[in-house]
Design a protein around this motif. Sequence first.
Motif, PDB file in Angstrom:
ATOM      1  N   ALA A  40       0.841  -1.196   0.000  1.00  0.00           N
ATOM      2  CA  ALA A  40       0.000   0.000   0.000  1.00  0.00           C
ATOM      3  C   ALA A  40       0.873   1.241   0.000  1.00  0.00           C
ATOM      4  CB  ALA A  40      -0.901  -0.003   1.228  1.00  0.00           C
ATOM      5  N   GLY A  41       0.344   2.317  -0.521  1.00  0.00           N
ATOM      6  CA  GLY A  41       1.076   3.578  -0.515  1.00  0.00           C
ATOM      7  C   GLY A  41       0.937   4.278   0.829  1.00  0.00           C
ATOM      8  N   LEU A  42       1.776   5.261   1.026  1.00  0.00           N
ATOM      9  CA  LEU A  42       1.747   6.079   2.238  1.00  0.00           C
ATOM     10  C   LEU A  42       0.427   6.840   2.293  1.00  0.00           C
ATOM     11  CD1 LEU A  42       3.531   7.060   4.637  1.00  0.00           C
ATOM     12  CD2 LEU A  42       4.261   8.927   3.160  1.00  0.00           C
ATOM     13  N   PRO A  43      -0.223   6.905   3.460  1.00  0.00           N
ATOM     14  CA  PRO A  43      -1.471   7.674   3.556  1.00  0.00           C
ATOM     15  C   PRO A  43      -1.269   9.124   3.116  1.00  0.00           C
ATOM     16  CG  PRO A  43      -1.103   6.403   5.550  1.00  0.00           C
ATOM     17  CD  PRO A  43       0.136   6.275   4.715  1.00  0.00           C
ATOM     18  N   GLY A  44      -2.345   9.742   2.638  1.00  0.00           N
ATOM     19  CA  GLY A  44      -2.285  11.097   2.103  1.00  0.00           C
ATOM     20  C   GLY A  44      -1.627  12.122   3.001  1.00  0.00           C
ATOM     21  N   ASN A  45      -1.975  12.139   4.283  1.00  0.00           N
ATOM     22  CA  ASN A  45      -1.371  13.068   5.234  1.00  0.00           C
ATOM     23  C   ASN A  45      -0.694  12.238   6.323  1.00  0.00           C
ATOM     24  OD1 ASN A  45      -0.648  15.216   6.803  1.00  0.00           O
ATOM     25  ND2 ASN A  45      -2.724  15.747   7.430  1.00  0.00           N
ATOM     26  N   PRO A  46       0.558  11.846   6.102  1.00  0.00           N
ATOM     27  CA  PRO A  46       1.190  10.908   7.027  1.00  0.00           C
ATOM     28  C   PRO A  46       1.490  11.471   8.408  1.00  0.00           C
ATOM     29  CG  PRO A  46       2.771  11.657   5.409  1.00  0.00           C
ATOM     30  CD  PRO A  46       1.432  12.213   5.008  1.00  0.00           C
ATOM     31  N   TYR A 101       6.020   1.310   1.907  1.00  0.00           N
ATOM     32  CA  TYR A 101       5.287   1.606   3.137  1.00  0.00           C
ATOM     33  C   TYR A 101       4.653   0.319   3.645  1.00  0.00           C
ATOM     34  CZ  TYR A 101       1.760   3.346   6.326  1.00  0.00           C
ATOM     35  OH  TYR A 101       0.990   3.561   7.438  1.00  0.00           O
ATOM     36  N   ILE A 102       4.835   0.059   4.940  1.00  0.00           N
ATOM     37  CA  ILE A 102       4.256  -1.130   5.572  1.00  0.00           C
ATOM     38  C   ILE A 102       3.344  -0.638   6.693  1.00  0.00           C
ATOM     39  CG2 ILE A 102       4.732  -3.306   6.739  1.00  0.00           C
ATOM     40  CD1 ILE A 102       7.654  -2.986   5.577  1.00  0.00           C
ATOM     41  N   ALA A 103       2.066  -0.911   6.558  1.00  0.00           N
ATOM     42  CA  ALA A 103       1.095  -0.494   7.569  1.00  0.00           C
ATOM     43  C   ALA A 103       1.346  -1.220   8.888  1.00  0.00           C
ATOM     44  CB  ALA A 103      -0.322  -0.773   7.085  1.00  0.00           C
ATOM     45  N   LYS A 104       1.043  -0.550   9.980  1.00  0.00           N
ATOM     46  CA  LYS A 104       1.282  -1.074  11.329  1.00  0.00           C
ATOM     47  C   LYS A 104       0.680  -2.461  11.528  1.00  0.00           C
ATOM     48  CE  LYS A 104      -0.939   0.750  15.042  1.00  0.00           C
ATOM     49  NZ  LYS A 104      -1.150   1.660  16.191  1.00  0.00           N
ATOM     50  N   GLU A 105      -0.516  -2.680  11.018  1.00  0.00           N
ATOM     51  CA  GLU A 105      -1.171  -3.980  11.223  1.00  0.00           C
ATOM     52  C   GLU A 105      -0.504  -5.109  10.442  1.00  0.00           C
ATOM     53  OE1 GLU A 105      -3.495  -1.498   8.260  1.00  0.00           O
ATOM     54  OE2 GLU A 105      -2.835  -1.201  10.309  1.00  0.00           O
ATOM     55  N   ASN A 106       0.343  -4.778   9.473  1.00  0.00           N
ATOM     56  CA  ASN A 106       1.052  -5.810   8.706  1.00  0.00           C
ATOM     57  C   ASN A 106       2.404  -6.171   9.296  1.00  0.00           C
ATOM     58  OD1 ASN A 106      -1.078  -5.784   6.934  1.00  0.00           O
ATOM     59  ND2 ASN A 106      -0.064  -4.521   5.423  1.00  0.00           N
ATOM     60  N   LEU A 107       2.916  -5.362  10.213  1.00  0.00           N
ATOM     61  CA  LEU A 107       4.203  -5.637  10.846  1.00  0.00           C
ATOM     62  C   LEU A 107       4.063  -6.790  11.839  1.00  0.00           C
ATOM     63  CD1 LEU A 107       5.277  -1.962  11.566  1.00  0.00           C
ATOM     64  CD2 LEU A 107       6.282  -3.494   9.865  1.00  0.00           C
ATOM     65  N   SER A 108       5.019  -7.713  11.832  1.00  0.00           N
ATOM     66  CA  SER A 108       4.919  -8.849  12.750  1.00  0.00           C
ATOM     67  C   SER A 108       6.145  -9.015  13.647  1.00  0.00           C
ATOM     68  CB  SER A 108       4.662 -10.145  11.985  1.00  0.00           C
ATOM     69  OG  SER A 108       5.685 -10.372  11.046  1.00  0.00           O
ATOM     70  N   ASP A 109       7.329  -8.567  13.192  1.00  0.00           N
ATOM     71  CA  ASP A 109       8.531  -8.773  13.994  1.00  0.00           C
ATOM     72  C   ASP A 109       9.625  -7.826  13.515  1.00  0.00           C
ATOM     73  OD1 ASP A 109      10.172 -10.071  15.919  1.00  0.00           O
ATOM     74  OD2 ASP A 109      11.043 -11.343  14.354  1.00  0.00           O
ATOM     75  N   VAL A 110      10.550  -7.532  14.401  1.00  0.00           N
ATOM     76  CA  VAL A 110      11.748  -6.782  14.050  1.00  0.00           C
ATOM     77  C   VAL A 110      12.900  -7.378  14.849  1.00  0.00           C
ATOM     78  CG1 VAL A 110      11.374  -4.966  15.777  1.00  0.00           C
ATOM     79  CG2 VAL A 110      12.783  -4.497  13.761  1.00  0.00           C
ATOM     80  N   ARG A 111      14.043  -7.498  14.192  1.00  0.00           N
ATOM     81  CA  ARG A 111      15.199  -8.113  14.830  1.00  0.00           C
ATOM     82  C   ARG A 111      16.469  -7.622  14.153  1.00  0.00           C
ATOM     83  NH1 ARG A 111      12.746 -11.126  11.258  1.00  0.00           N
ATOM     84  NH2 ARG A 111      13.913 -12.312   9.708  1.00  0.00           N
ATOM     85  N   LEU A 112      17.590  -7.957  14.761  1.00  0.00           N
ATOM     86  CA  LEU A 112      18.883  -7.648  14.180  1.00  0.00           C
ATOM     87  C   LEU A 112      19.461  -8.914  13.565  1.00  0.00           C
ATOM     88  CD1 LEU A 112      20.371  -5.396  17.002  1.00  0.00           C
ATOM     89  CD2 LEU A 112      19.332  -4.671  14.852  1.00  0.00           C
ATOM     90  N   GLU A 113      20.044  -8.784  12.383  1.00  0.00           N
ATOM     91  CA  GLU A 113      20.626  -9.930  11.677  1.00  0.00           C
ATOM     92  C   GLU A 113      22.002  -9.565  11.150  1.00  0.00           C
ATOM     93  OE1 GLU A 113      19.484 -13.010  11.211  1.00  0.00           O
ATOM     94  OE2 GLU A 113      17.489 -12.743  12.041  1.00  0.00           O
ATOM     95  N   ARG A 114      22.736 -10.578  10.757  1.00  0.00           N
ATOM     96  CA  ARG A 114      24.071 -10.396  10.186  1.00  0.00           C
ATOM     97  C   ARG A 114      23.993 -10.033   8.701  1.00  0.00           C
ATOM     98  NH1 ARG A 114      29.109 -11.422  11.448  1.00  0.00           N
ATOM     99  NH2 ARG A 114      30.595 -12.074   9.881  1.00  0.00           N
TER     100      ARG A 114
END
Length: 176
Positions: A40-46, A101-114
């Motif tokens: 999805a694109g960034l909302p009109g007024n982010p 752009y990744i909407a908040k409800e689509n985010l599932s995890d964040v981590r550090l990798e090599r």
Amino acid sequence: MDVATTAVVISLIAIVLVVGLMALGWRNRQLRQHGLQAPAGLPGNPGTPLYAAEGQYVVTTTGGDWLDRVTAHGLGNKATATAAVYAHGLLFDRTGDSEVYIAKENLSDVRLERGMAGKFVEKDGLVVVSWTLDSQTFDTGFRTRYSADKTQLLAAISALIEDADPLTNPTSKEIQ
């Protein structure tokens, strides 16, 4: 023809052949992935970002397979970018390429990798975000320009994910 000229001609033919095969592989990968829905694109007024960091958008791969680069919609293109965390999602504003752009409800995890396809760095050098789109999981890598930004970006995205669905993330994530 002398030996040197023959060697040069054979080398040039080999280089052209390898480049041609690489182009063919990239085109076939794009054909296999043509059915993927565009993010999805960034909302009109982010609004104003909660946190932003400069760095490099590394690549998006299929979830769990750090070598399977996603070529559809330019997601596999490396670019200088800014990662901006908003209350409603995460934006990778890429220089010379389309924004991701990744909407908040689509985010599932964040981590550090090599590392992941196309970029390998020191231990925990990449911020990797896992997200879903149309029931498919993806991993997107970002390398911050400044090392100090990595921890803050990780914390901002973690907070966004925890706020998105507290039932799936009941405890806060510890940042190392």
